[in-house]
Motif scaffolding. Structure first.
Motif, PDB file in Angstrom:
ATOM      1  N   LYS A   3     -12.723  10.325 -11.072  1.00 51.66           N
ATOM      2  CA  LYS A   3     -12.146   9.452 -12.100  1.00 51.66           C
ATOM      3  C   LYS A   3     -11.476   8.268 -11.418  1.00 51.66           C
ATOM      4  O   LYS A   3     -10.581   8.445 -10.591  1.00 51.66           O
ATOM      5  CB  LYS A   3     -11.121  10.206 -12.952  1.00 51.66           C
ATOM      6  N   SER A   4     -11.880   7.056 -11.796  1.00 48.28           N
ATOM      7  CA  SER A   4     -11.357   5.863 -11.141  1.00 48.28           C
ATOM      8  C   SER A   4     -10.944   4.765 -12.120  1.00 48.28           C
ATOM      9  O   SER A   4     -10.578   3.671 -11.705  1.00 48.28           O
ATOM     10  CB  SER A   4     -12.408   5.299 -10.172  1.00 48.28           C
ATOM     11  N   THR A   5     -10.979   5.050 -13.414  1.00 45.36           N
ATOM     12  CA  THR A   5     -10.723   4.015 -14.421  1.00 45.36           C
ATOM     13  C   THR A   5      -9.281   3.522 -14.388  1.00 45.36           C
ATOM     14  O   THR A   5      -8.342   4.279 -14.139  1.00 45.36           O
ATOM     15  CB  THR A   5     -11.009   4.562 -15.827  1.00 45.36           C
ATOM     16  N   LEU A   6      -9.120   2.224 -14.633  1.00 40.85           N
ATOM     17  CA  LEU A   6      -7.812   1.569 -14.688  1.00 40.85           C
ATOM     18  C   LEU A   6      -7.731   0.712 -15.941  1.00 40.85           C
ATOM     19  O   LEU A   6      -8.724   0.091 -16.347  1.00 40.85           O
ATOM     20  CB  LEU A   6      -7.602   0.683 -13.457  1.00 40.85           C
ATOM     21  N   VAL A   7      -6.557   0.657 -16.533  1.00 43.27           N
ATOM     22  CA  VAL A   7      -6.325  -0.257 -17.650  1.00 43.27           C
ATOM     23  C   VAL A   7      -6.290  -1.674 -17.095  1.00 43.27           C
ATOM     24  O   VAL A   7      -5.624  -1.946 -16.097  1.00 43.27           O
ATOM     25  CB  VAL A   7      -4.997   0.055 -18.366  1.00 43.27           C
ATOM     26  N   ALA A  36      -4.669   3.501  -0.123  1.00 43.20           N
ATOM     27  CA  ALA A  36      -4.261   2.301   0.612  1.00 43.20           C
ATOM     28  C   ALA A  36      -3.264   2.641   1.713  1.00 43.20           C
ATOM     29  O   ALA A  36      -3.392   2.172   2.851  1.00 43.20           O
ATOM     30  CB  ALA A  36      -3.662   1.289  -0.365  1.00 43.20           C
ATOM     31  N   GLU A  37      -2.260   3.461   1.387  1.00 36.57           N
ATOM     32  CA  GLU A  37      -1.237   3.795   2.382  1.00 36.57           C
ATOM     33  C   GLU A  37      -1.837   4.607   3.523  1.00 36.57           C
ATOM     34  O   GLU A  37      -1.539   4.349   4.706  1.00 36.57           O
ATOM     35  CB  GLU A  37      -0.099   4.565   1.719  1.00 36.57           C
ATOM     36  N   ALA A  38      -2.670   5.578   3.199  1.00 37.14           N
ATOM     37  CA  ALA A  38      -3.280   6.393   4.241  1.00 37.14           C
ATOM     38  C   ALA A  38      -4.168   5.539   5.143  1.00 37.14           C
ATOM     39  O   ALA A  38      -4.147   5.684   6.373  1.00 37.14           O
ATOM     40  CB  ALA A  38      -4.080   7.526   3.612  1.00 37.14           C
ATOM     41  N   ALA A  39      -4.936   4.637   4.546  1.00 36.94           N
ATOM     42  CA  ALA A  39      -5.802   3.764   5.344  1.00 36.94           C
ATOM     43  C   ALA A  39      -4.972   2.860   6.248  1.00 36.94           C
ATOM     44  O   ALA A  39      -5.329   2.642   7.418  1.00 36.94           O
ATOM     45  CB  ALA A  39      -6.698   2.931   4.425  1.00 36.94           C
ATOM     46  N   ALA A  40      -3.868   2.326   5.734  1.00 32.91           N
ATOM     47  CA  ALA A  40      -2.999   1.480   6.559  1.00 32.91           C
ATOM     48  C   ALA A  40      -2.436   2.273   7.727  1.00 32.91           C
ATOM     49  O   ALA A  40      -2.361   1.774   8.865  1.00 32.91           O
ATOM     50  CB  ALA A  40      -1.880   0.891   5.705  1.00 32.91           C
ATOM     51  N   ILE A  50      -5.805  -1.810  -2.669  1.00 35.91           N
ATOM     52  CA  ILE A  50      -4.748  -2.552  -3.370  1.00 35.91           C
ATOM     53  C   ILE A  50      -5.356  -3.567  -4.322  1.00 35.91           C
ATOM     54  O   ILE A  50      -4.944  -3.695  -5.486  1.00 35.91           O
ATOM     55  CB  ILE A  50      -3.812  -3.255  -2.367  1.00 35.91           C
ATOM     56  N   ASN A  51      -6.344  -4.296  -3.852  1.00 34.91           N
ATOM     57  CA  ASN A  51      -6.943  -5.336  -4.679  1.00 34.91           C
ATOM     58  C   ASN A  51      -7.645  -4.782  -5.916  1.00 34.91           C
ATOM     59  O   ASN A  51      -7.622  -5.404  -6.985  1.00 34.91           O
ATOM     60  CB  ASN A  51      -7.932  -6.166  -3.854  1.00 34.91           C
ATOM     61  N   GLN A  52      -8.263  -3.601  -5.772  1.00 32.54           N
ATOM     62  CA  GLN A  52      -8.899  -2.989  -6.945  1.00 32.54           C
ATOM     63  C   GLN A  52      -7.876  -2.688  -8.028  1.00 32.54           C
ATOM     64  O   GLN A  52      -8.160  -2.841  -9.229  1.00 32.54           O
ATOM     65  CB  GLN A  52      -9.621  -1.709  -6.531  1.00 32.54           C
ATOM     66  N   LEU A  53      -6.687  -2.260  -7.621  1.00 36.92           N
ATOM     67  CA  LEU A  53      -5.626  -1.987  -8.598  1.00 36.92           C
ATOM     68  C   LEU A  53      -5.037  -3.278  -9.147  1.00 36.92           C
ATOM     69  O   LEU A  53      -4.965  -3.464 -10.368  1.00 36.92           O
ATOM     70  CB  LEU A  53      -4.528  -1.146  -7.949  1.00 36.92           C
ATOM     71  N   THR A 109      -4.416 -15.928  -5.434  1.00 33.14           N
ATOM     72  CA  THR A 109      -3.416 -16.300  -4.418  1.00 33.14           C
ATOM     73  C   THR A 109      -2.878 -15.063  -3.705  1.00 33.14           C
ATOM     74  O   THR A 109      -2.601 -15.112  -2.502  1.00 33.14           O
ATOM     75  CB  THR A 109      -2.253 -17.080  -5.052  1.00 33.14           C
ATOM     76  N   GLU A 110      -2.750 -13.957  -4.428  1.00 31.67           N
ATOM     77  CA  GLU A 110      -2.265 -12.720  -3.814  1.00 31.67           C
ATOM     78  C   GLU A 110      -3.267 -12.163  -2.806  1.00 31.67           C
ATOM     79  O   GLU A 110      -2.878 -11.601  -1.784  1.00 31.67           O
ATOM     80  CB  GLU A 110      -1.963 -11.678  -4.886  1.00 31.67           C
ATOM     81  N   GLN A 111      -4.547 -12.308  -3.089  1.00 27.94           N
ATOM     82  CA  GLN A 111      -5.550 -11.854  -2.134  1.00 27.94           C
ATOM     83  C   GLN A 111      -5.432 -12.603  -0.805  1.00 27.94           C
ATOM     84  O   GLN A 111      -5.566 -12.014   0.271  1.00 27.94           O
ATOM     85  CB  GLN A 111      -6.959 -12.043  -2.710  1.00 27.94           C
ATOM     86  N   ILE A 112      -5.167 -13.896  -0.904  1.00 27.71           N
ATOM     87  CA  ILE A 112      -5.000 -14.700   0.311  1.00 27.71           C
ATOM     88  C   ILE A 112      -3.776 -14.237   1.087  1.00 27.71           C
ATOM     89  O   ILE A 112      -3.816 -14.087   2.313  1.00 27.71           O
ATOM     90  CB  ILE A 112      -4.888 -16.196  -0.055  1.00 27.71           C
TER      91      ILE A 112
END
Length: 444
Positions: free
Chosen positions: A243-247, A335-339, A351-354, A366-369
């Motif tokens: 399950k990966s769905t996000l609002v 994200a935290e585990a990967a970092a 992070i960007n997917q969320l 701008t946040e992606q940059i």
């Protein structure tokens, strides 16, 4: 003694300890001996029904809340915890020690007796016993994070936590086990639960139950807390595969904390009651972390009262607002585990997917940059801040502070300033006084 005691609606009542100092005691109200899968399912449902408000109460210890002092009577309910003095003089809300061990009692009995149950398929029996293992694992996970030191590889074998009771023994008086021993049991129950549960996801009306997806989500959180980064990342991926769905807040203002949200993995816990949520204002520290023009969450998560104070909308006092695990947390764990594994590109991707579903398109660009420039500790801090923004008032922040930096926290109440120092011993909550009175071994 090996029978479960039922009252109306199959509710087992735990009594205060008698002078013989039994660790747990049972008040007989009328008895039924469960023999069928359906009987044991009712017993497990009784455990699911037991209410706990500890995470909402512990939220007052952190930095996401300032107190609404206009609710003067309710301030007394939370003030001990706001001032990190849970056994203090004010007669306020206390932690649900007995309730947690009542759940463990149910789980122990089901694990022990349900293998001989009749009247159901093997798959139904496996699912039932698997849920009991996961119930026990999650209850001990919450206990050790309330009343034991934060997990530390170098001290876990000696840090005292809570008693481990894994069998139905009414006469046992239990000492505190270590943090390592409790986590060893949690991980063993997780493994058993994952092996046995066979329902990937329940229909909405039963979304409080432990499914296969919920088991993977719990595993991801437990591995994160115990610094097993590879396992945390893999477990989060396993949950997201199911399950990966996000609002998407660009086209919906649906709260992801509702039990029927498309983000729900398990809608089990209701962490706040009417007093603890209505006495909470959003702290300036938390609110300042949002870009209020480009981040869509402040308008959906919060409101304002007549004095212009920021109030909480995402977890009001209603049975409909229940969340233990949801997909957004899985993205953040991954994200935290990967970092931590020095995989910054992987961390940024999660992070960007969320945040793509939480930001306006212009702001997200701008946040992606900005995010692309972060690595190492700066990237980790961004993930911690993102957890603060996304998971606020869901029972995570106090535990995130404990398991990471344990920073200094300053609270103000009735014109006085109080300080929790960095690394303060009060980052671990003391076992409730009534539990110690009933079992003096808890003082050891």
């Amino acid at each position: 003694m090996r029978k479960i005691i039922y009252a109306t609606g199959l509710v087992l009542t735990m009594a205060a300890m008698s002078s013989c100092k039994k660790y747990l005691d049972i008040v007989p109200v009328g008895s039924v001996i469960p023999t069928t899968v359906a009987d044991f399912k009712k017993e497990l449902d009784a455990a699911y029904l037991l209410a706990e408000l500890d995470k909402g109460l512990s939220s007052y210890r952190g930095d996401e809340i300032t107190v609404n002092e206009t609710r003067s009577r309710d301030v007394d309910v939370i003030s001990n915890n706001f001032l990190w003095d849970e056994n203090g003089p004010t007669k306020g809300q206390t932690y649900n020690w007995q309730t947690k061990y009542q759940k463990i009692f149910y789980a122990n009995h089901i694990i022990e007796a349900a293998p001989a149950a009749t009247g159901g398929s093997q798959a139904q029996k496996d699912q039932l016993i698997g849920e009991a293992h996961l119930m026990r694992a999650y209850t001990y996970f919450n206990l050790v994070n309330l009343f034991g030191n934060a997990y530390n590889e170098t001290t876990a074998a000696t840090d005292k936590a809570v008693p481990l009771i894994t069998e139905v023994d009414m006469e046992k008086v239990a000492r505190r086990n270590t943090v390592k021993e409790v986590y060893t049991q949690i991980l063993a129950d997780l493994e058993q639960g994952l092996a046995l549960v066979n329902v990937d996801d329940f229909e909405v009306s039963q979304s409080y139950r432990f499914s296969k997806t919920a088991a993977w989500a719990m595993a991801a959180r437990v591995y994160l807390y115990t610094h097993q980064w590879d396992k945390a990342l893999n477990a989060a991926k396993a949950a997201l595969e199911k399950k990966s769905t996000l609002v998407d807040f660009n086209n919906s203002n649906a709260l992801p904390t509702l039990y029927n949200s498309i983000e729900t993995i398990q809608a089990y816990e209701q962490n706040f009651n009417v007093i603890t949520i209505q006495t909470a204002y959003v702290s300036d520290k938390l609110f300042s972390l949002y870009n209020t023009t480009g981040d869509l969450r402040p308008k959906i998560f919060y409101g304002k009262d007549s004095k212009g104070k920021n109030t909480v909308a995402k977890v009001v006092n209603s049975n409909s607002y229940r969340q233990s695990f949801r997909t957004a947390e899985m993205y953040l764990i991954a994200a935290e585990a990967a970092a931590q594994l020095n995989q910054p590109d992987v961390a940024r991707n999660y992070i960007n997917q969320l945040t793509q579903r939480r930001h306006t398109p212009v702001f997200h660009a701008t946040e992606q940059i900005r995010l692309a420039t972060l690595s190492g500790n700066a990237l980790l801090q961004e993930i911690y801040d993102e957890r603060f923004r996304e998971l606020s008032f869901e029972g995570h922040r106090w535990f995130d502070l404990r398991r990471t930096k344990q920073p200094e926290i300053v609270h103000t109440l009735k014109g006085k300033t109080y300080t929790l120092k960095a690394g303060d011993p009060r980052y671990t909550i003391r076992i409730p006084m009534d539990a110690v009175a009933n079992n003096p071994l808890l003082n050891e």
